[in-house]
Design an enzyme around this catalytic site. Structure first.
Site, PDB file in Angstrom:
ATOM      1  N   LYS A   1       7.330  -1.789   3.450  1.00  0.00           N
ATOM      2  CA  LYS A   1       6.117  -1.144   2.913  1.00  0.00           C
ATOM      3  C   LYS A   1       5.659  -0.013   3.836  1.00  0.00           C
ATOM      4  O   LYS A   1       5.153   1.014   3.377  1.00  0.00           O
ATOM      5  CB  LYS A   1       4.990  -2.166   2.767  1.00  0.00           C
ATOM      6  CG  LYS A   1       5.254  -3.257   1.734  1.00  0.00           C
ATOM      7  CD  LYS A   1       4.907  -2.808   0.335  1.00  0.00           C
ATOM      8  CE  LYS A   1       4.852  -3.983  -0.633  1.00  0.00           C
ATOM      9  NZ  LYS A   1       4.619  -3.564  -2.015  1.00  0.00           N
TER      10      LYS A   1
ATOM     11  N   TYR B   1      -1.048  -4.904   5.434  1.00  0.00           N
ATOM     12  CA  TYR B   1      -0.287  -5.191   6.657  1.00  0.00           C
ATOM     13  C   TYR B   1       0.880  -4.215   6.866  1.00  0.00           C
ATOM     14  O   TYR B   1       1.655  -4.354   7.817  1.00  0.00           O
ATOM     15  CB  TYR B   1       0.145  -6.666   6.723  1.00  0.00           C
ATOM     16  CG  TYR B   1       1.050  -7.156   5.620  1.00  0.00           C
ATOM     17  CD1 TYR B   1       2.377  -6.761   5.549  1.00  0.00           C
ATOM     18  CD2 TYR B   1       0.577  -8.045   4.665  1.00  0.00           C
ATOM     19  CE1 TYR B   1       3.207  -7.206   4.551  1.00  0.00           C
ATOM     20  CE2 TYR B   1       1.409  -8.504   3.647  1.00  0.00           C
ATOM     21  CZ  TYR B   1       2.714  -8.084   3.602  1.00  0.00           C
ATOM     22  OH  TYR B   1       3.544  -8.519   2.603  1.00  0.00           O
TER      23      TYR B   1
ATOM     24  N   ASP C   1      16.958  -2.765 -12.439  1.00  0.00           N
ATOM     25  CA  ASP C   1      16.802  -3.375 -11.119  1.00  0.00           C
ATOM     26  C   ASP C   1      16.742  -2.204 -10.144  1.00  0.00           C
ATOM     27  O   ASP C   1      17.744  -1.492  -9.965  1.00  0.00           O
ATOM     28  CB  ASP C   1      18.018  -4.277 -10.826  1.00  0.00           C
ATOM     29  CG  ASP C   1      17.860  -5.040  -9.516  1.00  0.00           C
ATOM     30  OD1 ASP C   1      17.059  -4.601  -8.668  1.00  0.00           O
ATOM     31  OD2 ASP C   1      18.542  -6.068  -9.349  1.00  0.00           O
TER      32      ASP C   1
ATOM     33  N   ARG D   1      13.571  -6.016 -13.991  1.00  0.00           N
ATOM     34  CA  ARG D   1      14.849  -6.694 -14.250  1.00  0.00           C
ATOM     35  C   ARG D   1      14.846  -7.483 -15.549  1.00  0.00           C
ATOM     36  O   ARG D   1      15.850  -7.591 -16.221  1.00  0.00           O
ATOM     37  CB  ARG D   1      15.154  -7.657 -13.094  1.00  0.00           C
ATOM     38  CG  ARG D   1      15.639  -6.992 -11.850  1.00  0.00           C
ATOM     39  CD  ARG D   1      15.828  -7.990 -10.746  1.00  0.00           C
ATOM     40  NE  ARG D   1      14.580  -8.670 -10.408  1.00  0.00           N
ATOM     41  CZ  ARG D   1      14.486  -9.702  -9.570  1.00  0.00           C
ATOM     42  NH1 ARG D   1      15.561 -10.177  -8.994  1.00  0.00           N
ATOM     43  NH2 ARG D   1      13.333 -10.247  -9.298  1.00  0.00           N
TER      44      ARG D   1
ATOM     45  N   ARG E   1      16.982  -1.940  -7.178  1.00  0.00           N
ATOM     46  CA  ARG E   1      17.928  -1.991  -6.052  1.00  0.00           C
ATOM     47  C   ARG E   1      19.227  -1.264  -6.361  1.00  0.00           C
ATOM     48  O   ARG E   1      20.016  -0.999  -5.478  1.00  0.00           O
ATOM     49  CB  ARG E   1      18.277  -3.449  -5.730  1.00  0.00           C
ATOM     50  CG  ARG E   1      17.156  -4.216  -5.160  1.00  0.00           C
ATOM     51  CD  ARG E   1      17.531  -5.658  -4.968  1.00  0.00           C
ATOM     52  NE  ARG E   1      17.431  -6.436  -6.192  1.00  0.00           N
ATOM     53  CZ  ARG E   1      17.475  -7.756  -6.228  1.00  0.00           C
ATOM     54  NH1 ARG E   1      17.654  -8.437  -5.132  1.00  0.00           N
ATOM     55  NH2 ARG E   1      17.341  -8.405  -7.372  1.00  0.00           N
TER      56      ARG E   1
END
Ligand code: COA
Length: 284
Positions: free
Chosen positions: A164, A149, A67, A41, A69
């Site tokens: 993830k 994780y 970006d 960004r 997104r």
């Protein structure tokens, strides 16, 4: 470190390439001869990183504002990437967003923000580049940076863990589907690696760092150089048969935390002598 010029003539696209692990990745690939294209960004940060690394390695580093997104921005960034450097040989989905929070404090927008960056952003970049590569009949090595994780799940980072995990399944699925086009997809699951971007959001007071280190049987955090060298290997021709793999890279943290008897690490030699005697007594 791989032999010099392992990536000579290759184009490497790295999201989130301006800071932290992304910057480390750019440094290593550029040092190995690649033309790097970094995207995120903040164009000022990207440009500064690009210039610094380029002057250090002598190889061109391009900066593109994007970006992840925003699917429209991703589409434009991919067109620009191809225009200025050509189709990529390596694509690293490294851009991420995360913060620790009580899940009951997460708004729908907080959830959306993290999953948009991590899962949807990775999907937009991967699909956009994948389609262009298929059209051009060119293969590439894709790599996603996730987290240990993503497998275990984790309290207080639920949007990140969920997103993830999605990235990992996307990588495995495309490893199966797009291998026929010469593309391969692998994942690195890092344990704790200290960078400003991550630690300011995951350990803002600095008080958990020592605890993290205590959870690592090797007694230290990972380094940006270590993960960058692994990434370079996985994306190189030396690893051309590695596809659909998820490599845990955590100094042994995952196994250390999950082994049922690992807490016996604190038992002293004298205590072991006593325990052994007790066990032998019951056997006789
Ligand atoms: N606890 C709870 N909610 C939080 C939060 C926190 N610590 N930080 C942000 N949010 C919420 C915001 O309140 C907002 O929700 P709302 O509109 O319902 O109030 C939503 O998350 C989006 O936050 P905003 O700050 O508007 O998003 P942004 O696009 O400016 O920034 C982040 C995105 C929050 C992910 C920011 O941390 C970031 O830019 N991170 C990029 C780098 C990064 O995270 N690196 C670490 C990788 S390990």
């Amino acid at each position: 470190m791989l032999p010099p010029n392992s990536f000579k003539g290759k184009v490497v696209f790295i999201t989130g390439g301006g800071t932290g692990i992304g910057r480390g990745l750019t440094t290593v690939f550029s040092s190995l001869g690649a033309t790097c294209v970094i995207a995120s960004r903040k164009i000022d940060v990207l440009k500064a990183t690009a210039e610094e690394i380029s002057s250090q390695t002598g190889n061109k580093v391009h900066a593109i504002q994007c970006d992840v997104r925003d699917p429209g921005m991703v589409k434009n960034a991919v067109s620009e990437l191809i225009k200025i450097a050509g189709h990529p040989d390596v694509v690293i989905n490294n851009a991420a967003g995360n913060f620790i929070s009580l899940s009951e404090r997460l708004s729908s927008n907080a959830w959306k923000t993290i999953t948009d960056i991590v899962l949807n952003g990775t999907a937009y970049v991967t699909l956009e580049i994948g389609k262009e590569l298929i059209k051009a009949e060119k293969g590439a090595a894709f790599l996603a940076i996730t987290t240990i994780y993503a497998k275990s799940g984790s309290a207080f980072v639920v949007p990140s863990a969920s997103a993830k995990a999605g990235v990992e399944i996307m990588s495995l699925s495309l490893a199966a589907e797009w291998s026929r086009y010469g593309m391969r997809f692998n994942v690195i699951q890092p344990g704790p690696i200290k960078t400003k971007g991550a630690f300011s959001r995951l350990d803002p007071t600095g008080e958990f760092e020592q605890e993290m280190i205590e959870r690592l049987p090797c007694g230290r955090l990972g380094t940006v150089e270590e993960i960058s060298n692994l990434a370079a290997f996985l994306c190189s021709d030396y690893a051309s048969w590695i596809n659909g793999s998820i490599i845990r890279f955590d100094g042994g943290e995952y196994v250390f935390l999950s082994g049922e008897f690992n807490s016996l690490m604190k038992v002293t030699t004298q205590q072991w002598d006593m325990l052994e005697q007790l066990i032998r007594k019951t056997e006789s």
